[in-house]
Structure formats: C-alpha cells, structure tokens
Write an enzyme that holds these catalytic residues in place. Structure first.
Site, PDB file in Angstrom:
ATOM      1  N   SER A 136       3.916  41.246  16.209  1.00 30.11           N
ATOM      2  CA  SER A 136       4.271  42.023  15.376  1.00 30.11           C
ATOM      3  C   SER A 136       5.763  42.517  15.479  1.00 30.11           C
ATOM      4  O   SER A 136       6.167  42.534  16.643  1.00 30.11           O
ATOM      5  CB  SER A 136       3.434  43.185  15.332  1.00 30.11           C
ATOM      6  OG  SER A 136       3.913  44.219  14.462  1.00 30.11           O
ATOM      7  N   TYR A 148      -1.182  51.483  17.820  1.00 32.15           N
ATOM      8  CA  TYR A 148      -1.105  49.915  17.389  1.00 32.15           C
ATOM      9  C   TYR A 148       0.176  49.209  17.955  1.00 32.15           C
ATOM     10  O   TYR A 148       0.000  48.012  18.415  1.00 32.15           O
ATOM     11  CB  TYR A 148      -1.107  49.892  15.931  1.00 32.15           C
ATOM     12  CG  TYR A 148      -1.086  48.799  15.256  1.00 32.15           C
ATOM     13  CD1 TYR A 148      -1.831  47.818  15.143  1.00 32.15           C
ATOM     14  CD2 TYR A 148       0.215  48.358  14.558  1.00 32.15           C
ATOM     15  CE1 TYR A 148      -1.734  46.532  14.464  1.00 32.15           C
ATOM     16  CE2 TYR A 148       0.566  46.816  14.192  1.00 32.15           C
ATOM     17  CZ  TYR A 148      -0.358  45.939  14.186  1.00 32.15           C
ATOM     18  OH  TYR A 148      -0.098  44.807  13.563  1.00 32.15           O
TER      19      TYR A 148
HETATM   20  O1  NJP Z   1      -5.163  41.797   8.133  1.00 31.55           O
HETATM   21  P1  NJP Z   1      -6.551  41.282   7.888  1.00 31.55           P
HETATM   22  P2  NJP Z   1      -3.727  40.640   8.324  1.00 31.55           P
HETATM   23  N1  NJP Z   1     -13.050  39.638  16.136  1.00 31.55           N
HETATM   24  O2  NJP Z   1      -6.991  42.670   7.976  1.00 31.55           O
HETATM   25  C1  NJP Z   1     -10.136  39.672  11.631  1.00 31.55           C
HETATM   26  C2  NJP Z   1      -1.133  41.184  12.227  1.00 31.55           C
HETATM   27  N2  NJP Z   1       0.002  41.995  11.690  1.00 31.55           N
HETATM   28  O3  NJP Z   1      -4.202  39.167   7.919  1.00 31.55           O
HETATM   29  O4  NJP Z   1     -13.785  39.776  11.435  1.00 31.55           O
HETATM   30  C3  NJP Z   1     -12.915  38.711  15.178  1.00 31.55           C
HETATM   31  O5  NJP Z   1      -6.533  40.520   6.369  1.00 31.55           O
HETATM   32  C4  NJP Z   1     -10.608  39.936  10.305  1.00 31.55           C
HETATM   33  O6  NJP Z   1     -11.810  39.530   9.959  1.00 31.55           O
HETATM   34  P3  NJP Z   1     -13.456  39.985  10.106  1.00 31.55           P
HETATM   35  C5  NJP Z   1      -2.408  42.358  12.486  1.00 31.55           C
HETATM   36  O7  NJP Z   1      -2.405  43.269  13.527  1.00 31.55           O
HETATM   37  C6  NJP Z   1      -0.254  42.278  10.157  1.00 31.55           C
HETATM   38  O8  NJP Z   1      -2.574  41.584   8.303  1.00 31.55           O
HETATM   39  O9  NJP Z   1     -14.195  39.134   9.218  1.00 31.55           O
HETATM   40  N3  NJP Z   1     -12.351  38.743  14.184  1.00 31.55           N
HETATM   41  C7  NJP Z   1      -9.633  39.150   9.548  1.00 31.55           C
HETATM   42  O10 NJP Z   1      -9.780  38.007   9.235  1.00 31.55           O
HETATM   43  C8  NJP Z   1      -3.553  41.028  13.020  1.00 31.55           C
HETATM   44  O11 NJP Z   1      -3.314  40.581  14.337  1.00 31.55           O
HETATM   45  C9  NJP Z   1       0.735  42.926   9.661  1.00 31.55           C
HETATM   46  O12 NJP Z   1     -13.163  41.402   9.562  1.00 31.55           O
HETATM   47  C10 NJP Z   1     -11.533  40.101  13.779  1.00 31.55           C
HETATM   48  C11 NJP Z   1      -8.224  39.404  10.330  1.00 31.55           C
HETATM   49  O13 NJP Z   1      -8.876  39.649  11.692  1.00 31.55           O
HETATM   50  C12 NJP Z   1      -3.014  39.647  12.174  1.00 31.55           C
HETATM   51  O14 NJP Z   1      -1.493  40.248  11.629  1.00 31.55           O
HETATM   52  C13 NJP Z   1       1.913  43.261  10.316  1.00 31.55           C
HETATM   53  C14 NJP Z   1     -11.900  41.115  14.748  1.00 31.55           C
HETATM   54  C15 NJP Z   1      -7.538  40.637  10.067  1.00 31.55           C
HETATM   55  O15 NJP Z   1      -7.011  40.294   8.843  1.00 31.55           O
HETATM   56  C16 NJP Z   1      -3.501  39.568  10.836  1.00 31.55           C
HETATM   57  O16 NJP Z   1      -3.744  40.785  10.053  1.00 31.55           O
HETATM   58  C17 NJP Z   1       1.999  42.927  11.522  1.00 31.55           C
HETATM   59  C18 NJP Z   1     -12.573  41.065  15.533  1.00 31.55           C
HETATM   60  N4  NJP Z   1     -13.057  42.170  16.485  1.00 31.55           N
HETATM   61  C19 NJP Z   1       1.092  42.283  12.315  1.00 31.55           C
HETATM   62  N5  NJP Z   1     -11.205  42.204  13.994  1.00 31.55           N
HETATM   63  C20 NJP Z   1       0.729  43.347   8.059  1.00 31.55           C
HETATM   64  N6  NJP Z   1      -0.524  43.011   7.660  1.00 31.55           N
HETATM   65  O17 NJP Z   1       1.744  43.940   7.795  1.00 31.55           O
HETATM   66  C21 NJP Z   1     -10.635  41.773  13.097  1.00 31.55           C
HETATM   67  O18 NJP Z   1       3.055  42.978  12.216  1.00 31.55           O
HETATM   68  N7  NJP Z   1     -10.632  40.530  12.987  1.00 31.55           N
END
Ligand code: NJP
Length: 227
Positions: A136, A148
């Site tokens: 990030s 975070y």
């Molecule tokens: O968010 P979101 P992003 N085991 O909520 C999954 C980073 N980031 O695409 O498990 C397995 O749409 C969850 O799926 P589900 C952020 O930190 C973002 O923005 O089905 N999977 C979903 O597919 C993250 O590392 C921003 O609920 C797990 C996904 O993770 C990455 O980008 C800025 C899980 C999250 O998708 C993707 O986030 C930045 C688990 N324990 C970094 N927990 C931003 N959006 O601004 C969650 O700098 N998931």
C-alpha cells in the site's frame, strides 16, 4: 501454453479486476477468497474452463497448501501469485481501536500473506515464477494512529526480505502499492480514488516483463484533483 496466475482476495475489488485483466491476457486462473458465491459468479463471467475457484481463509496454511495441490493437479504449474487478500482495521487509533478487529487484520494482512508465500513458493521455484504482493501507499507513509498502515509496512518488509531470500532462484518479487482505490474495502465510495482496473494494469505490466526484468515496486496514486 497459457500462463497460470493465482490470486488471493479475488472475490472483489483489486483482485477481481486483476482476474479480469489476466483472463484477457490469456492466463488461466486460480481465484481464492472466503466468498464462494462471488468467486463462482466471477468464474462464470470469465469462463469456468480456464478458472478454478477456491473458498478459503488465507489465515489457514493447510487450506492454502490444499489449494496449491488442486491447482497443480488441474493446471500443472503456477507462474504468478498475487497475494492480495487484505482488510482494514477499525477507527480509534492506537488508544481506541477495537483490538479484535486489529487481530483479524494483522492475521489476514501479515500472517495470511506469509502463508500464501510459503504455500506457493515450491510451485514458483519450479516455474521460476513471479510473486506479487499487495502492499500500500500506506506501507511507505506515516498515518497517525493507523495499525492498518503498520500491517502494510510489514508487507513492504516481506517483499524486501523475500526478494533477498530468493536471490538467484529466478523468482521475481513485486510490491504493488495502491493509493486510494474505489472498492468494497470502503463502506462509502471514496472521492478522487483510482479504479480497481488501474491497479490490475500495474500487475499485468509487471508480469508481462521479460524474465530478466524485475519490477521491484509499483506505487500508484490517484492524480490530485485540478484546483
Ligand atoms: O478490497 P476488497 P480491495 N481470507 O474488500 C478478501 C489493499 N489496498 O480490493 O474473503 C481470504 O474489495 C476478500 O474476499 P472475501 C487491501 O489492503 C486497498 O481494495 O470473499 N480472503 C476480497 O476478495 C487489500 O490487501 C486499497 O471477503 C480474504 C479481498 O480480500 C487489497 O488491496 C488501498 C480474507 C478484499 O477486497 C485488496 O483490497 C491500498 C481472508 N481472511 C491497499 N480477508 C484501497 N482499496 O484503497 C479478506 O493501499 N479477503
């Protein structure tokens, strides 16, 4: 032969956009997250013959190892891994944040990424493949009270230290460092944010480089609004 990419956190946001972009590039895909329904919908969109979905929590090493085993049975190889699953914490700073939310976030964002790396490295060693980690912009900046941000500093550290561990293996390590992206990560759509596909483009750029080019980090921020 089509390249094979494994994506965690593939059920929404950046992971789903990367799956779409990689599918357009001809990759076969292993898509992992906790939500079976959202993964299956995405697989139907992309063409189930080229996509394997795995419902798992990245905090389980056994589940991630089983995913790799199934992926190798189905596709025979893994060329790129995008360790992207992650979540936010809770407001309140170090003095007031909900510690249970902290624990889940630390386990997902740090331990979960470490487990994805550990589970997939044997396959990547065979393919001389590519490891990509979602860090990030927050993993480079000081954000008051942000645990975070601290987890993403840890991901930056995983990327740097892993690259040194793998020196001479032929495996490349790329840190993908998004600024604000409009995804379900936020309860309300953020203003002046990137689109998930903007980050997917960075992933595709990194994996499309020839084997001698190791893109270490890509930091992508939204252009500040014109005043
Ligand atoms: O968010 P979101 P992003 N085991 O909520 C999954 C980073 N980031 O695409 O498990 C397995 O749409 C969850 O799926 P589900 C952020 O930190 C973002 O923005 O089905 N999977 C979903 O597919 C993250 O590392 C921003 O609920 C797990 C996904 O993770 C990455 O980008 C800025 C899980 C999250 O998708 C993707 O986030 C930045 C688990 N324990 C970094 N927990 C931003 N959006 O601004 C969650 O700098 N998931």
């Amino acid at each position: 032969q089509d390249r094979v990419m494994l994506i965690t956190g593939a059920s929404s946001g950046i992971g789903a956009a990367t799956a779409r972009a990689a599918a357009r590039e001809g990759h076969r895909l292993i898509l992992a997250a906790r939500s079976t329904e959202r993964l299956d919908t995405l697989a139907r969109e992309l063409g189930p013959e080229k996509v394997m979905t795995v419902t798992l929590d990245v905090t389980s090493l056994a589940a991630q190892q089983a995913m790799v085993e199934q992926a190798l049975e189905r596709f025979g190889r893994i060329d790129a891994v995008f360790a992207n699953a992650g979540r936010g914490g809770s407001p309140g700073g170090f003095s007031g944040a909900d510690h249970e939310a902290w624990r889940d976030m630390i386990l997902t964002n740090i331990y979960g990424v470490g487990l994805t790396v550990q589970a997939t490295l044997p396959a990547l060693r065979r393919s001389r493949g590519h490891m990509l980690l979602t860090g990030s912009a927050a993993g480079r900046a000081t954000i008051p009270g942000s645990m975070y941000g601290a987890t993403k500093w840890a991901v930056t550290g995983i990327g740097y230290n892993l690259r040194e561990e793998l020196r001479g293996s032929g495996i490349r390590v790329t840190l993908i460092e998004p600024g604000m992206v409009d995804t379900p990560f936020f309860d309300e759509p953020p203003e002046h944010a990137l689109e998930p596909r903007d980050i997917a483009n960075a992933v595709i750029y990194a994996v499309n480089q020839p084997a001698h080019v190791d893109i270490n980090e890509i930091l992508v921020r939204p252009t500040p609004p014109v005043e």
